[in-house]
Every structure is written in C-alpha cells, then in structure tokens.
Design a protein around this motif. Sequence first.
Motif, short mmCIF file in Angstrom:
data_model
loop_
_atom_site.label_atom_id
_atom_site.label_comp_id
_atom_site.label_asym_id
_atom_site.label_seq_id
_atom_site.Cartn_x
_atom_site.Cartn_y
_atom_site.Cartn_z
N ILE A 68 5.93 -44.44 22.44
CA ILE A 68 7.37 -44.22 22.29
C ILE A 68 8.18 -45.15 23.19
N VAL A 69 7.67 -45.38 24.40
CA VAL A 69 8.44 -46.14 25.38
C VAL A 69 8.07 -47.62 25.39
N ALA A 70 6.77 -47.88 25.49
CA ALA A 70 6.34 -49.27 25.68
C ALA A 70 6.41 -50.09 24.39
N THR A 71 6.04 -49.48 23.26
CA THR A 71 5.98 -50.26 22.01
C THR A 71 7.34 -50.84 21.62
N PRO A 72 8.46 -50.04 21.63
CA PRO A 72 9.75 -50.66 21.30
C PRO A 72 10.13 -51.81 22.23
N VAL A 73 9.80 -51.66 23.52
CA VAL A 73 10.12 -52.73 24.46
C VAL A 73 9.34 -54.00 24.11
N ILE A 74 8.05 -53.83 23.81
CA ILE A 74 7.22 -54.99 23.46
C ILE A 74 7.72 -55.65 22.18
N VAL A 75 8.02 -54.82 21.18
CA VAL A 75 8.50 -55.37 19.90
C VAL A 75 9.84 -56.06 20.07
N ARG A 76 10.72 -55.45 20.90
CA ARG A 76 12.04 -56.05 21.12
C ARG A 76 11.93 -57.40 21.80
N ARG A 77 11.04 -57.48 22.77
CA ARG A 77 10.86 -58.76 23.46
C ARG A 77 10.24 -59.80 22.53
N ALA A 78 9.30 -59.35 21.70
CA ALA A 78 8.65 -60.29 20.78
C ALA A 78 9.64 -60.81 19.73
N LEU A 79 10.60 -59.96 19.32
CA LEU A 79 11.55 -60.36 18.27
C LEU A 79 12.89 -60.78 18.85
N HIS A 80 12.97 -60.99 20.17
CA HIS A 80 14.24 -61.43 20.76
C HIS A 80 14.69 -62.76 20.16
N GLY A 81 13.74 -63.66 19.98
CA GLY A 81 14.08 -64.95 19.39
C GLY A 81 14.61 -64.80 17.98
N LEU A 82 14.07 -63.85 17.22
CA LEU A 82 14.55 -63.64 15.86
C LEU A 82 15.98 -63.12 15.84
N ALA A 83 16.33 -62.24 16.78
CA ALA A 83 17.71 -61.75 16.86
C ALA A 83 18.66 -62.89 17.21
N MET A 84 18.23 -63.81 18.07
CA MET A 84 19.07 -64.95 18.42
C MET A 84 19.26 -65.85 17.21
N ILE A 85 18.19 -66.05 16.42
CA ILE A 85 18.29 -66.86 15.21
C ILE A 85 19.28 -66.23 14.24
N ALA A 86 19.21 -64.91 14.08
CA ALA A 86 20.13 -64.23 13.16
C ALA A 86 21.57 -64.40 13.61
#
Length: 424
Positions: free
Chosen positions: A157-175
């Motif tokens: 619940i806690v760690a997985t969203p953080v990991i996914v958010r960090r992994a997809l940070h570049g994708l959010a910047m691209i969007a």
Amino acid sequence: MSILLLFGFAFVGYLVLTDEGGVLVSPKFAEVAARSVTRGVDGRLHIVETREFAALRAANADLWFVARSDRGDTITFGEIPALYRPLAHHLGSITFADIRDTKPPFQYLAIVRRASGPAGELTVLGKGSLFSATFVVLFLSNLMMIPVLGLLALITIVATPVIVRRALHGLAMIAEKAGAIDIDRRGARLPTDHLPVELVPLVEAMNGALRRLDDGYDRHQRFLVDAAHELRTPIAILQAKIDAAPDTELGRRLQRDVARLATLAEQMLDLQRIDRHAPLRQTVDLAAIAREVAADLAPLVLVAGVEIEVDDLGGETVCGDTAAIARVLANLIQNAMEHGGHRIIVRITGRMIEVEDDGPGIPADERDRIFEPFHRLRPRATGAGLGLHLVRQVMTRHCGSVAAIEAPSGGTIIRLEFAVWTQG
C-alpha cells in the motif's frame, strides 16, 4: 494485495494438508490432575476430588493418569492401558511427550507433562480432554501469517505507489511538455531522459512526427509569403495605372477592387509577421496612429461617399508594433466602409480604440464568429474573411482584446483594448 492473500491461504492450506489429522490431549489436563494429588499424614500420595477435577472426570469417561513425584512414589487414576503400564515406571526419565493416535476411538492418546500441585512437582502421564490437531495447525499458521501478511500489505500500500510514481515521473513530465505544444510553439521536442527504456521508441516516433509537421508548416508559410510578395508588384502597377486614368465610375470601382487586393496581400504578410513574434519595444501613440490611418484612407472614404471622424478623448501611449496597429485600424475602417453606413467614428480613450459605424449591425450570435478565419457575415460579402482574424491575432500578440458590440445607432463598434503591460 489479492496475490498476497492467495499466497497466505495457499500456505495455510499446505500446512493443513501435510497435517496427519486426528486430535491431541489438552496440556491443561496435567495441571488439573497435579492439583488433585495431595500427600497425606502417612506420607503417601492421595487423590482429592476437587471441583475442577470432578468437572474433568465428568467430561471424560475414559480419564486416566499416572503421577510420579520427585521422591519416586506414584499414584494412578482410572484404567491405564496395558501399553503405558511399563512406561509409568520410567516417568523419572521423561518430562515431556505427546503421543498421538490417528484412528478413533483414540484410546492410545496420551501426554507427559511436568505440573505443580499440593504434593509438589509431579510428572503426569495420562489422557484427559481432547482438542482438534487441525485447529491447532490453523491457529498457529494464522498466528504466524498475520504479521507477515500485514507487513507485505503495508509494503504494497505504501511502498508500491511511491516506487511506481518515481518510475513514471519522467512520463508525467513528458505529458506536461506534450500538453504545452501547439501551433504557436513549434520546434518543441519531447525529452527522452528519465524515461523507461520501453517508452523511448514511442517518444522518438512522436518527435519525428512533430518534426515532419513543423517542416510541412514552414513550407506552407513560405509559399504564402512568396505568393503575397509576388502579388504586391503587379497590384502596385495596376493601381498606378488606374490612378493615372480619367476619373470615371468604372475607374473608382477598379480603384476599390485593387485596394482590396492590396489589403489581402498585406494581410497574408501580416499573418507571417505575427507568427515570427518580434519583440514589442516601440512606444506607440494610439491617437497619432488613428489620425494617420484616417488621413491615408481619406481618398477611398470620400470616393465611397462615407464621412470619417477621429475623436481623441485622451489616448495613451502603449508598447507595441506601430505598423501592425496601423494595419488593424485600416482593416476596421475598410470593413466599416464595406458593411457599415455613411459615417465612421474612430474614438480613442486611454488604452482603447473604437471604430464605430452606423450600418445595419452584426447579429449577437455572430459577434464572436466574425473573428474566425475565412468567416463571412454574408455569403456574398466581398473579401477573403481574413481581416478581422488578423485583428484578433495582432491584439493577442499585444496581450489585448477585441470585441464587437452594438452601437447606440444600431450599427457596430469594434473595440480594441490594450493591456496595461504590452512590453515583450
């Protein structure tokens, strides 16, 4: 989380399946038996019918036990199975045991436990209350799995969203960068840094598409500019010949048509100039521009039989493009000549310029659409429909606004309002 729960259930099921089944003797039986054994005045062991012992005996018809003290003396209760009689003589060497019997009626079930009572420390061998071994396996396995599943759930619940958010940070910047790309910001490309390797080919393909679109747009713009430049020379020659011809009704009509052609060519060039976004550093006197434009268009206005008036009510200076503002005013005055009535008023108030006519006016539902490119108020109206679109483009570049409102006379007022800050 669901996978973790399935894993937990599967693990518990495995423990249950590997269990041999059957029942066990409750260890509390030995404590109840030890508290019922006392030592008499003669020094021998005796069994006293305590309340808890009576309840234990009432609940278990086949109750039996052998108790041995640390002195070596023993006492028995019930019918001891022949299998355990020899073992009773060796209780001094055994302190703990669970003897299981997997087949009903479970007559060979027994335990060996150390327990304290009135007679001191005793080693008790016997059979008392029973309980399910499968239940014990389930209880202990759940007791062990709950903390593990709780920890895994917390991580999920806690760690997985953080990991996914960090992994997809570049994708959010691209969007975010992709959302900022429009026709006025050509040349922008999407970065491929900090992106998952799987997404890099997609972003590179999008950059290639943007590059091709920019190239096509540039070719289109160069064609329009070249066409407009090529038209200016023959239009100027034709206008000079018409001006030198005798003053006739046909000559005046030709003069108006040639002026319209010249305006269209200038509008095409103006759109290209606006697209280049040159810095707006000139100090512009709105009243002076209005008077100059009105003077330049006076011959055409007189030929059209229209009166024009410049009303300066205290105009201010702004930062902007003098030539672009002048062409905007020329467009508005020519539109008023074509579609208005017999009188045009150019009014300057502060940072606002209004061009008013006394013509038939513009319907309310058309007042916003007239600024769209190639939109004509009437199907047979003259012109290409670029004039008012160019007006809006110039005002947008000056961080200002343009609006069409109804005049008191029933005609139309085109209001240009410049922002307080127009620098840059």
